[in-house]
Design a protein around this motif. Structure first.
Motif, short mmCIF file in Angstrom:
data_model
loop_
_atom_site.label_atom_id
_atom_site.label_comp_id
_atom_site.label_asym_id
_atom_site.label_seq_id
_atom_site.Cartn_x
_atom_site.Cartn_y
_atom_site.Cartn_z
N SER A 193 0.84 -1.19 0.00
CA SER A 193 0.00 0.00 0.00
C SER A 193 0.88 1.24 0.00
N VAL A 194 0.26 2.39 -0.26
CA VAL A 194 0.98 3.66 -0.28
C VAL A 194 0.91 4.29 1.11
N THR A 195 2.08 4.70 1.63
CA THR A 195 2.11 5.36 2.94
C THR A 195 2.21 6.87 2.81
N ASP A 196 2.82 7.34 1.75
CA ASP A 196 2.95 8.79 1.53
C ASP A 196 2.95 9.05 0.03
N LEU A 197 1.83 9.56 -0.46
CA LEU A 197 1.68 9.77 -1.90
C LEU A 197 2.72 10.75 -2.44
N ALA A 198 3.11 11.71 -1.61
CA ALA A 198 4.05 12.73 -2.07
C ALA A 198 5.44 12.17 -2.33
N GLN A 199 5.77 11.01 -1.71
CA GLN A 199 7.11 10.44 -1.87
C GLN A 199 7.23 9.51 -3.07
N LEU A 200 6.12 9.20 -3.71
CA LEU A 200 6.18 8.29 -4.86
C LEU A 200 6.99 8.93 -5.98
N THR A 201 7.92 8.16 -6.53
CA THR A 201 8.81 8.69 -7.57
C THR A 201 8.47 8.18 -8.96
N GLY A 202 7.73 7.08 -9.03
CA GLY A 202 7.47 6.48 -10.33
C GLY A 202 8.65 5.69 -10.86
N HIS A 203 9.65 5.45 -10.01
CA HIS A 203 10.84 4.69 -10.42
C HIS A 203 10.63 3.19 -10.19
N ASN A 204 11.53 2.41 -10.76
CA ASN A 204 11.55 0.97 -10.54
C ASN A 204 12.50 0.64 -9.39
N TYR A 205 12.09 -0.33 -8.57
CA TYR A 205 12.93 -0.73 -7.44
C TYR A 205 13.15 -2.24 -7.49
N GLY A 206 14.27 -2.66 -6.92
CA GLY A 206 14.57 -4.07 -6.76
C GLY A 206 14.93 -4.36 -5.31
N VAL A 207 14.42 -5.45 -4.78
CA VAL A 207 14.75 -5.86 -3.41
C VAL A 207 15.49 -7.19 -3.52
N THR A 208 16.79 -7.15 -3.23
CA THR A 208 17.65 -8.33 -3.37
C THR A 208 18.05 -8.85 -2.00
N PHE A 209 17.90 -10.17 -1.82
CA PHE A 209 18.19 -10.79 -0.52
C PHE A 209 19.57 -11.44 -0.52
N ALA A 210 20.18 -11.39 0.64
CA ALA A 210 21.49 -12.04 0.84
C ALA A 210 21.44 -12.81 2.16
N VAL A 211 21.97 -14.01 2.16
CA VAL A 211 22.00 -14.85 3.37
C VAL A 211 23.45 -15.09 3.74
N ASP A 212 23.82 -14.68 4.95
CA ASP A 212 25.20 -14.86 5.42
C ASP A 212 25.47 -16.35 5.61
N GLY A 246 23.88 -17.14 8.96
CA GLY A 246 22.54 -17.46 8.47
C GLY A 246 21.60 -16.27 8.49
N ALA A 247 22.13 -15.08 8.87
CA ALA A 247 21.30 -13.88 8.91
C ALA A 247 20.93 -13.46 7.50
#
Length: 405
Positions: free
Chosen positions: A210-229, A233-234
């Motif tokens: 959901s949107v938390t702050d409409l004013a902060q929306l940039t219209g950009h693409n984002y990626g969320v990349t995970f890493a496991v130590d 194991g963190a």
């Protein structure tokens, strides 16, 4: 002064003829219920009546246009109702197919149903009206609007809406383009869409967010990349932005189900993402409902064996469920506009009926005849004509020989 017999006959017959002509005119006024039979009877009233007749003809044509618009909109509403029921059936498939107790073979039944639903939807999208015109092709009424493609369907119509003059100063659309109806549904939550990469091997399931702050929306693409130590194991995740921001982001600790917030957006990921798993966050776009069903067919056609397979199935079904619901909401919006237009047509029909009554009264006041007065005048003319005939017969029968007798 001497008057010849010929003159007497001419004067008598001429007067009787005038009386007959006057009585005939009165008779025509009674039979036509019109006082003004020719413009010369009352030039001013005749000119005014001409304007009223033209207004009545325009009002009648507008009524025909409203009837045609109502028929077209009612037919479209009926088709959209069928589509809405069909999409509800697809949603039921999404819910049922997500059961962990089903095998890949069990889901083949749902695949068969979805393909049938796709074909049925294609038929509804290519509906013709009583004149053989495609109702969802915009201005291209003779062109089949939708043809199946590898990713769903191609739209061959245009964005045009056929307008009808339904009031003296009001035009109304008698239909909607196929693009607006079938390709107007948004993806994701309407602002952004989250998705898991098809190459993920972990069990991370991403929410719609959901949107938390409409004013902060940039219209950009984002990626969320995970890493496991490998040692501790963190699990951490790193948010990257395209185009990149001025200050690079830093890895954040991951907790299953905990909100991930950035750029005015918030969502969560449940489960255990594997090292290297990625999730995308992109601005929402519009998507064809045919593409949504095709993607859903692709999800159910992929093996869901093992935790990773079940996770891909869950993510795919969640995405399909959201997009199908968005497509239904878009169709509901179109149906709402149809209802609004039909209501307006009803109001214009009521106003048109009142206007027709007013025009009829005005026209009757201008050129109409008073029946009582006309019948009274006609009776008087009959008596007068009969008296004139009797008088003329007696005068014509007089002679010098009769006087001498």
């Amino acid at each position: 002064m001497r008057i010849s017999t010929n003159t007497i006959f001419e004067m008598g017959s001429g007067k009787i003829g005038d009386m007959q002509a006057a009585m005939l005119k009165t008779q025509q006024q009674i039979s036509t219920n019109r006082r003004v039979l020719t413009p010369s009877d009352d030039p001013v009233a005749a000119a005014a009546a001409l304007g009223v007749n033209q207004a009545m003809a325009m009002n009648d044509q507008l009524a025909v246009n409203r009837s045609n618009a109502k028929s077209a909109l009612s037919e479209e509403e009926s088709v959209l109702q069928s589509i809405n029921s069909l999409l509800q059936s697809v949603k039921d498939v999404v819910v049922s197919a997500g059961s962990g107790a089903l095998t890949d073979q069990d889901r083949q039944t749902y695949l068969t149903q979805l393909r049938s639903n796709f074909d049925e939807l294609m038929g509804l999208a290519n509906t013709r009206d009583s004149n053989g015109n495609y109702i969802f092709a915009g201005y291209q009424t003779s062109t089949q609007p939708f043809t199946q493609s590898a990713t769903g369907a191609n739209y061959n119509g245009d964005q045009g809406q056929r307008m009808l003059q339904v009031g003296t100063a009001r035009q109304l659309s008698s239909g909607d383009s196929g693009s607006a109806v079938f390709e107007g549904g948004v993806t994701g939550n309407g602002r952004f869409v989250t998705a898991a990469s098809t190459s993920n091997t972990g069990t991370g399931i991403v929410s719609t967010g959901s949107v938390t702050d409409l004013a902060q929306l940039t219209g950009h693409n984002y990626g969320v990349t995970f890493a496991v130590d490998a040692t501790t194991g963190a699990t951490t995740y790193l948010v990257t932005e395209t185009p990149p921001p001025a200050i690079p982001a830093t890895p954040q600790p991951y907790v299953s189900g905990q909100a991930i917030t950035f750029g005015g957006m918030q969502f969560d990921i449940k489960g255990s993402p594997a090292d290297g798993d990625t999730f995308s966050v992109k601005p929402s776009t519009t998507q064809s409902v045919f593409t949504t069903i095709t993607d859903l067919i692709g999800v159910l056609s992929t093996s869901a064996v093992g935790p990773a397979g079940q996770t891909k199935l869950a993510n795919g079904l969640a995405t399909a469920n959201t997009n199908i619901e968005n497509a239904r909401e878009n169709i509901s919006t179109v149906r709402t506009t149809i209802g609004t237009r039909l209501k307006e047509i009803d109001n214009l029909d009521s106003a048109g009926s009142d206007l027709k009554i007013q025009y009829t009264k005005t026209l009757n006041d201008l050129v109409g005849v008073d029946p009582v007065e006309a019948y009274s005048q006609f009776t008087q003319q009959q008596f007068t004509l009969e008296a004139a005939r009797q008088t003329f017969m007696k005068i014509a029968g007089l002679s010098l020989f009769n006087m001498m007798n």
